[in-house]
Design a protein around this motif. Structure first.
Motif, PDB file in Angstrom:
ATOM      1  N   TYR A 341       0.798  -1.228   0.000  1.00 29.77           N
ATOM      2  CA  TYR A 341       0.000   0.000   0.000  1.00 29.77           C
ATOM      3  C   TYR A 341       0.839   1.290   0.000  1.00 29.77           C
ATOM      4  O   TYR A 341       0.268   2.364   0.161  1.00 29.77           O
ATOM      5  N   GLU A 342       2.143   1.166  -0.129  1.00 30.72           N
ATOM      6  CA  GLU A 342       3.023   2.320   0.042  1.00 30.72           C
ATOM      7  C   GLU A 342       2.793   2.956   1.418  1.00 30.72           C
ATOM      8  O   GLU A 342       2.838   4.191   1.582  1.00 30.72           O
ATOM      9  N   ALA A 343       2.527   2.140   2.405  1.00 31.67           N
ATOM     10  CA  ALA A 343       2.161   2.625   3.734  1.00 31.67           C
ATOM     11  C   ALA A 343       3.378   3.126   4.502  1.00 31.67           C
ATOM     12  O   ALA A 343       4.483   2.597   4.359  1.00 31.67           O
ATOM     13  N   TRP A 344       3.149   4.141   5.326  1.00 27.33           N
ATOM     14  CA  TRP A 344       4.181   4.731   6.182  1.00 27.33           C
ATOM     15  C   TRP A 344       4.016   4.181   7.587  1.00 27.33           C
ATOM     16  O   TRP A 344       2.910   4.200   8.145  1.00 27.33           O
ATOM     17  N   HIS A 345       5.089   3.673   8.171  1.00 21.45           N
ATOM     18  CA  HIS A 345       5.110   3.252   9.566  1.00 21.45           C
ATOM     19  C   HIS A 345       6.242   3.988  10.275  1.00 21.45           C
ATOM     20  O   HIS A 345       7.358   4.059   9.748  1.00 21.45           O
ATOM     21  N   GLY A 346       5.949   4.520  11.451  1.00 18.75           N
ATOM     22  CA  GLY A 346       7.013   5.084  12.251  1.00 18.75           C
ATOM     23  C   GLY A 346       8.036   4.028  12.619  1.00 18.75           C
ATOM     24  O   GLY A 346       7.684   2.865  12.844  1.00 18.75           O
ATOM     25  N   ILE A 347       9.313   4.417  12.647  1.00 16.50           N
ATOM     26  CA  ILE A 347      10.390   3.491  13.005  1.00 16.50           C
ATOM     27  C   ILE A 347      11.204   4.143  14.116  1.00 16.50           C
ATOM     28  O   ILE A 347      11.753   5.231  13.932  1.00 16.50           O
ATOM     29  N   LEU A 348      11.265   3.477  15.265  1.00 16.44           N
ATOM     30  CA  LEU A 348      11.987   4.008  16.417  1.00 16.44           C
ATOM     31  C   LEU A 348      13.139   3.091  16.794  1.00 16.44           C
ATOM     32  O   LEU A 348      12.954   1.872  16.879  1.00 16.44           O
ATOM     33  N   PRO A 349      14.317   3.646  17.041  1.00 14.30           N
ATOM     34  CA  PRO A 349      15.364   2.823  17.666  1.00 14.30           C
ATOM     35  C   PRO A 349      14.957   2.524  19.098  1.00 14.30           C
ATOM     36  O   PRO A 349      14.231   3.300  19.726  1.00 14.30           O
ATOM     37  N   VAL A 350      15.403   1.395  19.612  1.00 14.93           N
ATOM     38  CA  VAL A 350      14.993   0.948  20.946  1.00 14.93           C
ATOM     39  C   VAL A 350      15.995   1.368  22.022  1.00 14.93           C
ATOM     40  O   VAL A 350      15.605   1.707  23.144  1.00 14.93           O
ATOM     41  N   ALA A 351      17.262   1.355  21.713  1.00 12.78           N
ATOM     42  CA  ALA A 351      18.288   1.639  22.728  1.00 12.78           C
ATOM     43  C   ALA A 351      18.212   3.093  23.181  1.00 12.78           C
ATOM     44  O   ALA A 351      17.957   3.988  22.369  1.00 12.78           O
ATOM     45  N   PRO A 352      18.438   3.367  24.462  1.00 11.88           N
ATOM     46  CA  PRO A 352      18.320   4.750  24.953  1.00 11.88           C
ATOM     47  C   PRO A 352      19.283   5.711  24.281  1.00 11.88           C
ATOM     48  O   PRO A 352      18.925   6.842  23.972  1.00 11.88           O
TER      49      PRO A 352
END
Length: 450
Positions: A341-352
């Motif tokens: 769908y050409e969808a956008w998902h937020g991507i977060l690193p996990v390490a502080p």
């Protein structure tokens, strides 16, 4: 005090904004990204990656917000979770315990709903392609309602129910020819879509239902699409046409016990505006409120989407001629929405430390042998070493449910978080299980692995 999070480049929301909009996620100075009270790094250590992680608290909260909005609009309403969005038994049990029923579209989903403890009296069976076997199962289970989508299906339900000495409670799904202004692949209420009966033909078919043996007509159903974020106008248009139909049926002396309003309420994956459940409740109240009928809703994405993340590990960073690539161990076989769908998902690193490190543009890609196995382009991310964890946001709906074993990649594990507790609720598929059920014909010799 934790250091401030860096701003994103371009128009993307920054890490702080992404976390703030998802109350079940938080950032800890020592533990990094945390779901409810559980550090995601601890889940990766226990379950590996890629792994789907769901917040029970978010599921309960979002279901509660929707039910509260319906109640405050003075609507007699029941909520039936769209199992297609997430059929995990633990997810279904959390929602069932919180008061939700189920909307199913296959025998497998019906069996999943029952296995999760959802009673037949809270199950609706939708879908344009129900087989004879599936209709028989629905009748044997004596579910609340079958949503019929064609004259041919109505006749088949009648014949099967009469032969079994049962009565099927049937709602007629109508196609209101309303453009939900959503992605073309997930719109369902336009005349060219395969779903439902043309609303101009509905009154005659409903009268036919009332005359057939084995059928109790109980109402009208409508569903115009998924991920609707363009406001309430499409809903108002569809519900107005349904209300006019109900009045026509009543004038003809035909019984109408309820209206199934479908689902489709969208969520903001990025930072796009999305309607609130209060707006949907108001649209229902405005169009259908004076009919004095109970209504049903069938949300999936709105409840489960924000409640889940896909946890993945970085395989390596790759420097191309002109681009930086972050290669992760999750692929389009796991989360297909960006490719489909050409969808956008937020991507977060996990390490502080990664959450506060300097950012630079990167493409985020998986290991599948397709150029379409791309989750993001020019996404602002810190330097990520092999083994670093990232979380794809809003993956609780149409994530695991749509995953596959393409490239012979086993299905990922699934984990449920509830407060300070977490548990694996679906084991990672092993390679023996991946090959199970396959065999060579006798003329090709040895069985695989022998």
């Amino acid at each position: 005090m934790a250091a401030p999070l860096p701003a994103a480049s371009g128009d993307d929301p920054c890490f702080a904004e992404l976390i703030a909009r998802r109350p079940h996620l938080s950032r800890h100075a020592l533990d990094g990204l945390v779901m409810e009270e559980v550090p995601l790094a601890r889940i990766a250590e226990a379950a590996g990656t890629p792994t789907w992680v769901y917040s029970a608290g978010a599921l309960r909260r979002r279901l509660g917000l929707l039910r509260r909005a319906l109640a405050e609009a003075n609507l007699a309403a029941t909520v039936h979770f769209a199992v297609k969005a997430n059929p995990n038994l633990a997810v279904l049990r959390v929602l069932a315990d919180a008061g939700a029923g189920a909307d199913v579209v296959s025998e497998g989903e019906l069996r999943a709903a029952r296995a999760a403890g959802i009673p037949p009296s809270a199950i609706v069976f939708s879908g344009v392609g129900k087989t004879e076997r599936e209709i028989r199962l629905a009748l044997a289970e004596d579910i609340l309602q079958i949503n019929a989508e064609s004259a041919e299906e109505v006749e088949e339900i009648s014949a099967l129910a009469a032969a079994l000495g049962r009565t099927a409670r049937v709602a007629l799904r109508v196609n209101p020819d309303v453009d939900a202004r959503t992605h073309a692949k997930i719109t369902t209420g336009r005349s060219e879509n395969k779903f439902g009966v043309a609303i101009s033909d509905a009154a005659a078919l409903y009268a036919r239902m009332a005359a057939l043996p084995g059928i109790e007509p109980v109402g009208i159903a409508v569903h115009i699409g998924s991920q609707i974020t363009a406001g309430m106008a499409p809903y108002r248009a569809a519900y107005a046409r349904v209300a006019a139909l109900v009045r026509e049926l009543r004038a003809a002396g035909l019984p109408v016990a309820r209206v199934d309003c479908g689902g489709g309420l969208g969520i903001p994956y990025r930072d796009e505006p999305a309607p609130l459940p209060e707006a949907l409740a108001g649209a229902i109240r405005g169009a259908l409120g004076d009919l004095g009928l109970p209504v049903m809703l069938e949300p999936g994405r709105w409840i489960a989407g924000p409640a889940g993340v896909l946890l993945a590990s970085v395989v390596r960073e790759k420097r191309g001629a002109t681009h930086r690539f972050v290669v992760v161990d999750a692929g389009m076989n796991d989360l297909v929405r960006p490719a489909m769908y050409e969808a956008w998902h937020g991507i977060l690193p996990v390490a502080p430390e990664a959450l506060v490190a300097p950012l630079s543009p990167a493409g985020v890609v998986g290991p599948v042998c397709e150029s379409g196995d791309t989750f993001a382009r020019a996404r602002a991310l810190p330097a990520l070493r092999p083994g670093a964890l990232v979380a794809f946001l809003d993956a609780g709906a149409y994530g695991a449910a749509m995953s596959s074993t393409y490239n012979a990649r086993p299905l990922a594990a699934e984990v449920l978080v509830d407060g300070a507790r977490f548990a694996v609720v679906r084991d990672r598929q092993g390679y023996d299980a991946l090959l199970a059920g396959q065999r060579l014909p006798p003329w090709l010799g040895r069985e695989p692995g022998s």
